[in-house]
Each structure stands twice: as C-alpha cells, then as structure tokens.
Design a protein around this motif. Structure first.
Motif, short mmCIF file in Angstrom:
data_model
loop_
_atom_site.label_atom_id
_atom_site.label_comp_id
_atom_site.label_asym_id
_atom_site.label_seq_id
_atom_site.Cartn_x
_atom_site.Cartn_y
_atom_site.Cartn_z
N GLN A 178 31.00 -13.32 1.80
CA GLN A 178 29.68 -13.53 1.22
C GLN A 178 29.76 -13.92 -0.27
O GLN A 178 28.99 -14.79 -0.70
N VAL A 192 22.59 -13.66 -1.22
CA VAL A 192 23.20 -13.96 0.08
C VAL A 192 22.94 -12.81 1.04
O VAL A 192 22.60 -13.03 2.21
N GLU A 193 23.12 -11.59 0.59
CA GLU A 193 22.91 -10.43 1.46
C GLU A 193 21.47 -10.39 1.97
O GLU A 193 21.22 -10.14 3.16
N PHE A 196 20.93 -13.25 4.51
CA PHE A 196 21.56 -12.95 5.79
C PHE A 196 20.76 -11.90 6.56
O PHE A 196 20.60 -12.01 7.79
#
Length: 232
Positions: A178, A192-193, A196
């Motif tokens: 990531q 990004v987390e 996602f």
C-alpha cells in the motif's frame, strides 16, 4: 521453443513473431530474486534488461530523501533503454517485486540491432511515446483529481498492463504494498487505506497480503471516473 503470449502493451507484445524472436536472441540470460536492486540511479548505462518473467518497480531518489515509485514493468518490457541509447547515467533505480528472469543486452548490441531492424526501432519509439503520454496524464491527474481517484487510476493502470483474469475477477499481478501504491498515486498511506476499505465495502475489490483482486472492474472504472476511458 514456443514463444509465450506477451502482454500487448509490452515491447515484445508489439512485435511480430520473427522480430520478437530476434530480440530474444540478444544478450545473455540472468535471474534475480525478489527485492533486489538490479539497476542503480546514477550509474553508467552499459546495458538494457529485457524482462521475461516477473515484475519490477521503477523508483526515483528525490532531493528530499524520499523514494518515489513511478512505474511497474513486467514480462516483455525493456528497461534502461533510454539511458543506454542516450549514453547518460541511469535516471532511476529498478527493483524486483518478485523473482525475475531477464536478458542483459549490452548497449552496443542493442543499438546495432535497432539500426538494422526498423520494425523494432519503431516499436520502441511507440513504447516510449506511450510512456510519455501516460506520464503527462498522471501529471494532469495530480492537478485535477482528488487523491482517492488517483489511487483508483493507479490500480487500473496496473491491472490493465499486468493483470490476469481468474474465476473470481482480475488479479492485479504485481505484489505492491500500500505505501508503494500511495507513492505512485502521489498521496499518503491513509488515503490508500481509506480508498481500499471503501472499495471492499462496495464489493469492488478483495485483498490479501500484497495481493489485490479486482472483483468488479467496471465498478473500479466508475470509482476512477473513467467509465468510457481516459478523458484527455
């Protein structure tokens, strides 16, 4: 020996069989383990690498001391050809994402081959033009797109170039972390987390350690605001 089907956007995938076979006859075979730096930024360019199996990431050291992942390359791709043909130092590191098999092609050998083979020379020019166009598009994305959309577009680029279909969906095909995806998208890890988690909750993707499965590719395109392709 039967030539494997190369990804259509790779250099070997652009060539006719006889030209691909001629390029594959150049150089010498070499193998690398995962997470090995195989080209170093700043080094003299004495050879290019033709990737046959596996994937690598292209990483640039910046003046602020931060490594930036700018691209991913896979089977059929040629690496280091710009510095080789320009007789300039390497502009980036190349680090293996997985075990890699390749061919090392000396600078003089590659230049002589391209001088004799107009079709391959044109294919290299088209490949470089496409990479430049992609870099220009990403520069526009940095200005006009929110960070979550950039994350999704990075995923789309990777799966379109390196992905493969499975019974459950599209395997991204490159073991990127990531933080590396965040680097390619020009954003932070937390973005990004969050992206996602939202994609997972919407049933668009599933993930395991350094593996991402795209369950709904049209849905991913909608999240990236690309239902009809790149808009510019």
């Amino acid at each position: 020996m039967k030539t494997p089907p190369w990804p259509p956007r790779s250099l070997l995938g652009r060539l006719r069989r006889r030209d691909a076979d001629a390029l594959l006859d150049l150089g010498t075979p070499v193998s690398y383990p995962a997470q090995q730096r195989i080209i170093r930024q700043g080094d003299a360019a004495r050879y290019s690498l033709l990737v046959l199996h596996g994937a690598v990431k292209v990483v640039v050291d910046t003046e602020r001391g931060r490594d930036v992942v700018i691209a991913v390359r896979g089977p059929g791709d040629l690496l280091g050809e710009m510095a080789t043909l320009e007789h300039r130092p390497r502009s980036a590191h190349v680090i293996t994402c997985s075990a890699v098999q390749a061919r090392i092609i000396r600078s003089t050998e590659l230049a002589d081959f391209l001088a004799r083979n107009a079709e391959t020379c044109l294919a290299v020019a088209r490949m470089l033009s496409e990479r430049l166009r992609s870099a220009d598009r990403r520069s526009v994305d940095y200005v006009v797109c929110p960070a979550p959309i950039r994350v999704v577009r990075v995923l789309l680029d990777i799966v379109q170039q390196h992905g493969s279909t499975t019974a459950a969906g599209w395997e991204v095909g490159v073991p990127l972390s990531q933080p590396e995806i965040a680097s390619m998208a020009g954003t932070g890890l937390s973005t990004v987390e969050k992206a996602f988690r939202r994609l997972e909750s919407e049933g668009v993707l599933g993930r395991h350690y350094r593996r991402v499965l795209i369950i709904d590719l049209p849905g991913l395109r909608r999240f990236g605001e690309l239902p009809g392709g790149i808009p510019y």
